[in-house]
Design a protein around this motif. Structure first.
Motif, mmCIF file in Angstrom:
data_model
loop_
_atom_site.group_PDB
_atom_site.id
_atom_site.type_symbol
_atom_site.label_atom_id
_atom_site.label_comp_id
_atom_site.label_asym_id
_atom_site.label_seq_id
_atom_site.Cartn_x
_atom_site.Cartn_y
_atom_site.Cartn_z
ATOM 1 N N ARG A 11 49.588 -6.452 -15.119
ATOM 2 C CA ARG A 11 49.860 -7.675 -14.342
ATOM 3 C C ARG A 11 50.730 -8.652 -15.131
ATOM 4 N NH1 ARG A 11 44.492 -6.859 -12.932
ATOM 5 N NH2 ARG A 11 43.759 -8.426 -14.424
ATOM 6 N N THR A 12 50.424 -8.834 -16.392
ATOM 7 C CA THR A 12 51.202 -9.756 -17.230
ATOM 8 C C THR A 12 52.637 -9.278 -17.372
ATOM 9 O OG1 THR A 12 49.216 -10.412 -18.448
ATOM 10 C CG2 THR A 12 51.332 -10.852 -19.505
ATOM 11 N N ILE A 25 54.330 -7.316 -15.357
ATOM 12 C CA ILE A 25 55.032 -7.438 -14.066
ATOM 13 C C ILE A 25 55.537 -8.868 -13.891
ATOM 14 C CG2 ILE A 25 54.693 -7.477 -11.552
ATOM 15 C CD1 ILE A 25 52.889 -4.966 -11.952
ATOM 16 N N ARG A 26 54.678 -9.851 -14.210
ATOM 17 C CA ARG A 26 55.115 -11.264 -14.119
ATOM 18 C C ARG A 26 56.268 -11.548 -15.073
ATOM 19 N NH1 ARG A 26 49.515 -12.266 -13.417
ATOM 20 N NH2 ARG A 26 49.223 -12.657 -15.627
ATOM 21 N N MET A 27 56.194 -11.011 -16.276
ATOM 22 C CA MET A 27 57.252 -11.233 -17.258
ATOM 23 C C MET A 27 58.560 -10.583 -16.817
ATOM 24 S SD MET A 27 55.142 -10.878 -20.827
ATOM 25 C CE MET A 27 56.526 -11.370 -21.867
ATOM 26 N N GLU A 28 58.443 -9.411 -16.194
ATOM 27 C CA GLU A 28 59.631 -8.713 -15.700
ATOM 28 C C GLU A 28 60.279 -9.517 -14.566
ATOM 29 O OE1 GLU A 28 60.817 -4.103 -15.020
ATOM 30 O OE2 GLU A 28 58.949 -4.756 -14.085
ATOM 31 N N LYS A 29 59.468 -10.041 -13.659
ATOM 32 C CA LYS A 29 59.979 -10.863 -12.556
ATOM 33 C C LYS A 29 60.655 -12.133 -13.081
ATOM 34 C CE LYS A 29 56.875 -9.306 -8.925
ATOM 35 N NZ LYS A 29 55.696 -9.618 -8.085
ATOM 36 N N SER A 30 60.155 -12.658 -14.187
ATOM 37 C CA SER A 30 60.758 -13.852 -14.800
ATOM 38 C C SER A 30 62.029 -13.518 -15.573
ATOM 39 C CB SER A 30 59.755 -14.522 -15.744
ATOM 40 O OG SER A 30 58.649 -15.010 -15.022
ATOM 41 N N GLY A 31 62.254 -12.227 -15.801
ATOM 42 C CA GLY A 31 63.458 -11.802 -16.503
ATOM 43 C C GLY A 31 63.321 -11.739 -18.014
#
Length: 138
Positions: free
Chosen positions: A66-67, A69-75
């Motif tokens: 989950r962490t 995925i969020r970091m990937e979405k933030s770039g």
């Protein structure tokens, strides 16, 4: 309460307070303390597998997923397939490299505030103790 219990309670409470301070510094910059731990590790060690990061940080796989995925979405990171199709290799992006100087300055502010009135000898002694404790947990 015995001294051993007081020691571990103190470590836990200090860690909580430091994480809170770190979040106060990092959240305005688009990052959380838990994400900073991953950025720091990747900056220090280079690309790592998701499993290696989870093991190092002591975080369960679903939480790590989950962490990340969020970091990937933030770039901030890229997740790529490793040698094994199931393995995910994690690396920092150019965007995170660009933001890193801001993040490290915020982290250093938190560190300096936390280490006020603590000298280098005390820091070195504490680091040695923490290494021994960590080794006992592995």
């Amino acid at each position: 309460m015995n001294q051993h219990s007081e020691l571990f309670h103190s470590i836990n409470q200090t860690s909580r307070h430091y994480s809170k301070l770190l979040n106060e510094k990092l959240v305005p910059l688009g990052l959380y303390a838990a994400q900073w731990s991953i950025i720091f590790l990747l900056k220090r060690d280079g690309a790592l597998s998701q499993k290696e990061i989870s093991l190092y940080l002591g975080v369960e796989a679903p939480t790590m997923t989950r962490t990340l995925i969020r970091m990937e979405k933030s770039g901030w990171i890229n997740r790529a397939t490793g040698n094994d199709k199931r393995e995910k290799m994690i690396q920092l992006t150019a965007a995170s490299d660009n933001e890193y100087p801001k993040w490290i300055n915020a982290v250093r502010e938190a560190e300096e505030a936390t280490l006020e009135n603590v000298n280098e000898e005390e820091i070195n002694g504490f680091l040695n103790t923490m290494k021994k404790l960590k080794n006992n947990l592995e």
